[in-house]
Write an enzyme that holds these catalytic residues in place. Structure first.
Site, PDB file in Angstrom:
ATOM      1  N   GLU A 110       0.808  -1.219   0.000  1.00  0.00           N
ATOM      2  CA  GLU A 110       0.000   0.000   0.000  1.00  0.00           C
ATOM      3  C   GLU A 110       0.841   1.268   0.000  1.00  0.00           C
ATOM      4  OE1 GLU A 110      -3.069   0.790  -0.240  1.00  0.00           O
ATOM      5  OE2 GLU A 110      -4.100  -1.123  -0.173  1.00  0.00           O
ATOM      6  N   SER A 111       1.840   1.344   0.864  1.00  0.00           N
ATOM      7  CA  SER A 111       2.526   2.618   1.093  1.00  0.00           C
ATOM      8  C   SER A 111       4.019   2.494   1.286  1.00  0.00           C
ATOM      9  CB  SER A 111       1.938   3.286   2.340  1.00  0.00           C
ATOM     10  OG  SER A 111       2.205   2.465   3.481  1.00  0.00           O
TER      11      SER A 111
END
Length: 594
Positions: A184-185
């Site tokens: 995700e990040s």
């Protein structure tokens, strides 16, 4: 009738039985080699068309990546409980000697010891089947070609990963889920996507609010590691309950449950399978689970991909500490004995130089005592910022110069873009003089700064001003102060009701106000001999205002309401203190005539 055997045959039989008995005892009492299940690493994979939205490297992908055979050393393998695994039970049963031949007790089974390495704990907790996908290999190649990127991602993760793994296992979820923030990040709590998703779990604003993640001018709990992790795992568990498999739950986390449910419904109508790989999903979502599989494969055996992933201790990194109502970020870091950078990495939810809220703060284990002791002995102001209310026509450059900071620092502290014009009476955070010794940031100041920033429009309207509603204000009282009617005020602000709330921003149309003032002046001129007779006296009459103090108001708030100085307000009314009571009448002049 018993059969008598020759003596040499009997001796041989005893010798044979003794040896078998010794072997059986050794098998039962000796060290049994644990049976380990090696996760298969798929050899096929595919392209990451979107790559990673947070990656800035321009490294060129190799034309192909030959993945060698999966070689796993004993140190890499999860150590199973030797007394509980099926293989050990079978070995014990097949070598179990007769009870009559047991001459010595078996040693007690060894206790299960948690691994010291957090990566090993994650490997031990894998619970999702390995996915054979044509997309996985190129994701593996993408990471393998960027060792520095992987190193940065792993370095960031060591602050948060233990907490995430702990929460995942408390909920009985597979530990692959703990690796999801890498997809995700890249474990960057300040990551912000084009779709306005934020934090290590990349919540968009609406979904974040649905799961209790508060977002306001002061803080954004989508970036709060503890709050966002709890919300993400709660959401994933809900999706798993809806769709029945973790693959579909992850797809819904990425694309939304409506998108996944629609794809399932389409396949059902066509009589097609409804598993993750059979659904017609957006390309990003089709890549999503294979990318997680690639991360899983790399964590399982980083050497196979030419990567060196440093060990992370299987122990907590941070603890939560209560915080006073308001406090400077830099001061909190100083009292805890940590760098400002590490402090902000652990507390990325706070968006301003002043922390105003009740979330508390995260500190490295062992620093909480230092912080509490230093805080108890600290006798200086906890806030070195104050509120400045912009005057009409005032510029950021002049305000920054007045308080000894750069325009860029002022913009960053107040989240103001270079193109945004200041509004009259707009509250701003500015450094307090003398290191905060005279700082007086009241609860109302905190509300004013946040609510004004939230309610101001993107671009200011020419010929208008802004008014921030205070406690006790009504449409009638505000309209009267600006020389217009309540109906005009409601019409210009598209108000369906006259009910107002504190912190609401209203637009005052200068043209309307001027027209109303002109009407009043004209009415006054009827008594005059001509329309040009003594205009200065007429202006002087309209410049003087009698104002009745409302409950909860102070001299400061009244001064801000009329855009005058508190000292002038005291001078005009011969007041030598700062207290006023409800019902007290004050005389107020316009600044130009004071």
């Amino acid at each position: 009738m018993p059969i008598k055997a020759p003596i040499h045959l009997m001796f041989a039989l005893v010798l044979f039985c003794g040896t078998a008995h010794a072997d059986a005892i050794a098998d039962q009492g000796g060290t049994v080699v644990p049976f380990n299940t090696v996760q298969d690493i798929p050899q096929d994979a595919g392209p990451d068309t979107a790559q990673d939205q947070f990656q800035t490297s321009n490294a060129i992908l190799p034309p192909s990546l030959t993945i060698p055979e999966n070689v796993v050393t004993p140190d890499d393998l999860p150590q199973a409980d030797s007394d509980n695994t099926p293989a050990t039970q079978q070995a014990t049963q097949t070598s179990q000697p007769d009870q009559s031949s047991q001459d010595a007790p078996s040693p007690a089974p060894e206790a299960v010891i948690a691994p010291n390495d957090l990566w090993q704990r994650i490997r031990n907790g894998y619970g999702m089947a390995n996915m054979q996908s044509p997309f996985t290999a190129t994701h593996e190649a993408w990471y393998a070609a960027r060792p520095e990127y992987v190193q940065r991602m792993v370095s960031r993760s060591q602050l948060y990963l233990y907490h995430v793994v702990d929460e995942v296992q408390k909920r009985g979820m597979p530990t692959e889920i703990a690796l999801l923030p890498m997809v995700e990040s890249a474990f960057n709590p300040e990551a912000y996507s084009r779709s306005k998703a934020s934090g290590i779990w990349q919540f968009i604003p609406s979904t974040g609010r649905n799961f209790g993640l508060k977002q306001d001018w002061w803080s954004d709990n989508r970036r709060d590691v503890m709050a966002a992790t709890d919300a993400a795992l709660t959401y994933l568990n809900k999706l798993h309950g809806m769709f029945g498999t973790w693959e579909l739950a992850l797809a819904a986390y990425n694309a939304g449950e409506g998108t996944v449910q629609h794809a399932i419904d389409v396949n059902r109508r066509k009589g097609l399978p409804t598993d993750y790989q059979s659904l017609n999903l957006p390309q990003e979502t089709r890549d999503y689970v294979p990318k997680l599989q690639a991360v899983k494969n790399i964590i399982s055996n980083p050497q196979q991909y030419g990567l060196d992933i440093k060990s992370i201790a299987n122990q907590p990194y941070f603890t939560r500490v209560n915080l006073p109502n308001r406090m400077d970020v830099k001061l909190a870091a100083k009292l805890a004995g940590v760098s400002t950078q590490e402090f902000t990495q652990l507390n990325p939810a706070y968006r301003r130089p002043v922390m105003a809220g009740s979330n508390g703060i995260l500190l490295p284990i062992g620093k909480e005592g230092t912080f509490q002791t230093n805080l108890a002995n600290y006798n200086q102001p906890l806030v070195t910022w104050q509120t400045h209310y912009a005057k009409r026509g005032e510029r950021l450059s002049s305000i920054a110069k007045k308080y000894g900071i750069t325009v860029a620092q002022l913009q960053e502290a107040n989240d103001i873009s270079a193109k945004k014009r200041l509004q009259s009476n707009q509250p701003l955070l500015v450094p307090a003089p003398n290191g905060g010794a005279n700082s007086k940031m009241s609860d109302q100041d905190v509300i004013d700064v946040a609510s004004t920033a939230a309610n101001l429009p993107k671009e200011s309207n020419a010929g208008s001003r802004r008014y921030l509603v205070k406690k006790g204000d009504t449409t009638f009282s505000i309209a009267k102060n600006y020389g217009i009617t309540a109906k005009q005020l409601m019409a210009f602000n598209h108000l369906k009701s006259s009910k107002l709330h504190r912190g609401q921003t209203l637009v005052i149309n200068d043209a309307t106000a001027d027209k109303a003032s002109s009407t009043k002046v004209s009415a006054n001129k009827v008594v005059a001999k001509s329309s040009t007779a003594k205009p200065s006296k007429v202006a002087a009459k309209t410049a003087k205002t009698r104002y009745v103090v409302k409950r909860g108001e102070t001299l400061d708030s009244i001064a801000r309401k009329f855009n005058v100085a508190t000292g002038d307000l005291q001078r005009w009314n011969k007041i030598n203190h700062s207290r006023v009571t409800a019902g007290h009448a004050l005389t107020i002049y316009r600044p130009d005539d004071a």
